[in-house]
Design a protein around this motif. Structure first.
Motif, mmCIF file in Angstrom:
data_model
loop_
_atom_site.group_PDB
_atom_site.id
_atom_site.type_symbol
_atom_site.label_atom_id
_atom_site.label_comp_id
_atom_site.label_asym_id
_atom_site.label_seq_id
_atom_site.Cartn_x
_atom_site.Cartn_y
_atom_site.Cartn_z
ATOM 1 N N LYS A 3 -65.068 42.001 19.507
ATOM 2 C CA LYS A 3 -65.762 43.158 18.911
ATOM 3 C C LYS A 3 -67.224 43.196 19.347
ATOM 4 O O LYS A 3 -67.971 42.246 19.135
ATOM 5 C CB LYS A 3 -65.668 43.124 17.390
ATOM 6 N N GLY A 4 -67.586 44.307 19.992
ATOM 7 C CA GLY A 4 -68.965 44.510 20.415
ATOM 8 C C GLY A 4 -69.386 43.712 21.633
ATOM 9 O O GLY A 4 -70.532 43.806 22.067
ATOM 10 N N LYS A 5 -68.481 42.940 22.221
ATOM 11 C CA LYS A 5 -68.835 42.103 23.365
ATOM 12 C C LYS A 5 -68.816 42.922 24.657
ATOM 13 O O LYS A 5 -68.030 43.851 24.822
ATOM 14 C CB LYS A 5 -67.866 40.925 23.500
ATOM 15 N N ARG A 6 -69.692 42.541 25.574
ATOM 16 C CA ARG A 6 -69.734 43.159 26.905
ATOM 17 C C ARG A 6 -68.780 42.372 27.808
ATOM 18 O O ARG A 6 -69.014 41.195 28.091
ATOM 19 C CB ARG A 6 -71.149 43.127 27.456
ATOM 20 N N VAL A 7 -67.739 43.057 28.266
ATOM 21 C CA VAL A 7 -66.657 42.407 28.998
ATOM 22 C C VAL A 7 -66.496 43.076 30.353
ATOM 23 O O VAL A 7 -66.604 44.305 30.470
ATOM 24 C CB VAL A 7 -65.334 42.497 28.204
ATOM 25 N N ILE A 8 -66.217 42.289 31.373
ATOM 26 C CA ILE A 8 -65.843 42.837 32.674
ATOM 27 C C ILE A 8 -64.542 42.187 33.108
ATOM 28 O O ILE A 8 -64.366 40.973 32.976
ATOM 29 C CB ILE A 8 -66.954 42.640 33.727
ATOM 30 N N ALA A 24 -60.445 46.516 25.196
ATOM 31 C CA ALA A 24 -61.126 47.668 24.584
ATOM 32 C C ALA A 24 -60.512 48.008 23.229
ATOM 33 O O ALA A 24 -61.230 48.305 22.262
ATOM 34 C CB ALA A 24 -61.050 48.867 25.519
ATOM 35 N N LEU A 25 -59.201 47.969 23.136
ATOM 36 C CA LEU A 25 -58.535 48.248 21.858
ATOM 37 C C LEU A 25 -58.918 47.222 20.796
ATOM 38 O O LEU A 25 -58.899 47.529 19.598
ATOM 39 C CB LEU A 25 -57.021 48.263 22.051
ATOM 40 N N LEU A 26 -59.276 46.024 21.239
ATOM 41 C CA LEU A 26 -59.681 44.975 20.310
ATOM 42 C C LEU A 26 -61.188 44.979 20.041
ATOM 43 O O LEU A 26 -61.710 44.069 19.411
ATOM 44 C CB LEU A 26 -59.240 43.613 20.848
ATOM 45 N N GLY A 27 -61.890 46.011 20.543
ATOM 46 C CA GLY A 27 -63.273 46.216 20.135
ATOM 47 C C GLY A 27 -64.348 45.939 21.154
ATOM 48 O O GLY A 27 -65.535 46.064 20.847
#
Length: 218
Positions: free
Chosen positions: A65-70, A84-87
Motif C-alpha cells: 500500500k502506497g509503495k513505489r514499485v517497478i 496495483a490492486l494491492l495498493g
C-alpha cells in the motif's frame, strides 16, 4: 488463490503457451490476461514464476500500500496488475514490442479507480535509465527474467540504477541451467540475497535482495 492457467496434462507447457488467455483470481478480482505466443513469443504468455510471485504478494508478506514499485520484463503484466490492486503505485515495464499487449491487459484488468496507479513504460535494460529516478523505488519485481545470459550485465546495471539502500528486490525464478545460478552469484556482489519461498509444485524459487551499503573511500 490463483486459478492454474492450464489443465494438468502430459504437455502442460504447450497447452498454456497456446491458449489465447490465462485466467486468475487475485486481490478479489477476476483477471483475464490476453496471451499471444504465436505472434509475440515468450513475453506474451503468463509463466509460472509470475503466478508464484502474485501468490506471494497476495499473502501479505510484502507491504504494498502506497509503495513505489517497478516491474521489470513484465510481459503480460500480471505481477504489476496484482501489485496495483494491492495498493501500490506501479511502473510496469518491458521492451517496446511487448507494450501493446501489456497496455491492453492493464486496461482490461484494472478497475477505473485503480488505473491512475499504473504507468506502462518502455524499458530496455541498461538503456535510457535516466528516464527512471535513480534509487526512486521501494520495490523492484521481476518474474522469470533471469534466463538470457547476455542480458545479465544490463539487468544488473538496471537494478543498480533503480535501487537505493532501502529498495527491496523480489525475483521469482525457475533455476533451469547453471547460468541462472551464475546470475545469483553476480547479484550477490552488490546485493544481499536470500531465498524466501520455494513453490515445489511449479519449481519456482523466490529471492529477496537488497543493495549492500556502499563503502566510502577513506
Amino acid at each position: 488463490m490463483a486459478l492454474v492457467p492450464y489443465e494438468e496434462n502430459p504437455l502442460p507447457a504447450l497447452s498454456k503457451l497456446h491458449s489465447s488467455a490465462a485466467e486468475f483470481r487475485f486481490a478479489d478480482q477476476e483477471l483475464r490476461l490476453a496471451q499471444d505466443w504465436k505472434e509475440r513469443g515468450v513475453a506474451a504468455v503468463v509463466w509460472d514464476a509470475a503466478v508464484v510471485m502474485c501468490m506471494y504478494l497476495e499473502l501479505g508478506a510484502v507491504e504494498l500500500k502506497g509503495k513505489r514499485v517497478i516491474e521489470l520484463g513484465a510481459g503480460t503484466g500480471l505481477v504489476g496488475i496484482v501489485a496495483a490492486l494491492l495498493g501500490a503505485q506501479v511502473t510496469i515495464t518491458d521492451r517496446e514490442p511487448a507494450l501493446e499487449l501489456l497496455s491492453a491487459n492493464v486496461q482490461a484488468n484494472l478497475p477505473p479507480q485503480s488505473r491512475g496507479s499504473v504507468v506502462v513504460s518502455e524499458l530496455t535494460w541498461g538503456q535510457g535509465l535516466e528516464r527512471f529516478p535513480a534509487g526512486g523505488f521501494d520495490l523492484v519485481l521481476g518474474a522469470d527474467i533471469v534466463y538470457l545470459e547476455e542480458s545479465f550485465p544490463s539487468l544488473l546495471q538496471t537494478l543498480e540504477h533503480l535501487c537505493s539502500d532501502r529498495t527491496v528486490v523480489f525475483l521469482a525464478c525457475k533455476i533451469r541451467y547453471e547460468r541462472d545460478t551464475n546470475f545469483l552469484s553476480m547479484l550477490r556482489r552488490g546485493f544481499a540475497v536470500e531465498g524466501v519461498h520455494y513453490d515445489t509444485h511449479r519449481d519456482i524459487h523466490l529471492y529477496k535482495a537488497s543493495r549492500r551499503p556502499r563503502t566510502r573511500d577513506l
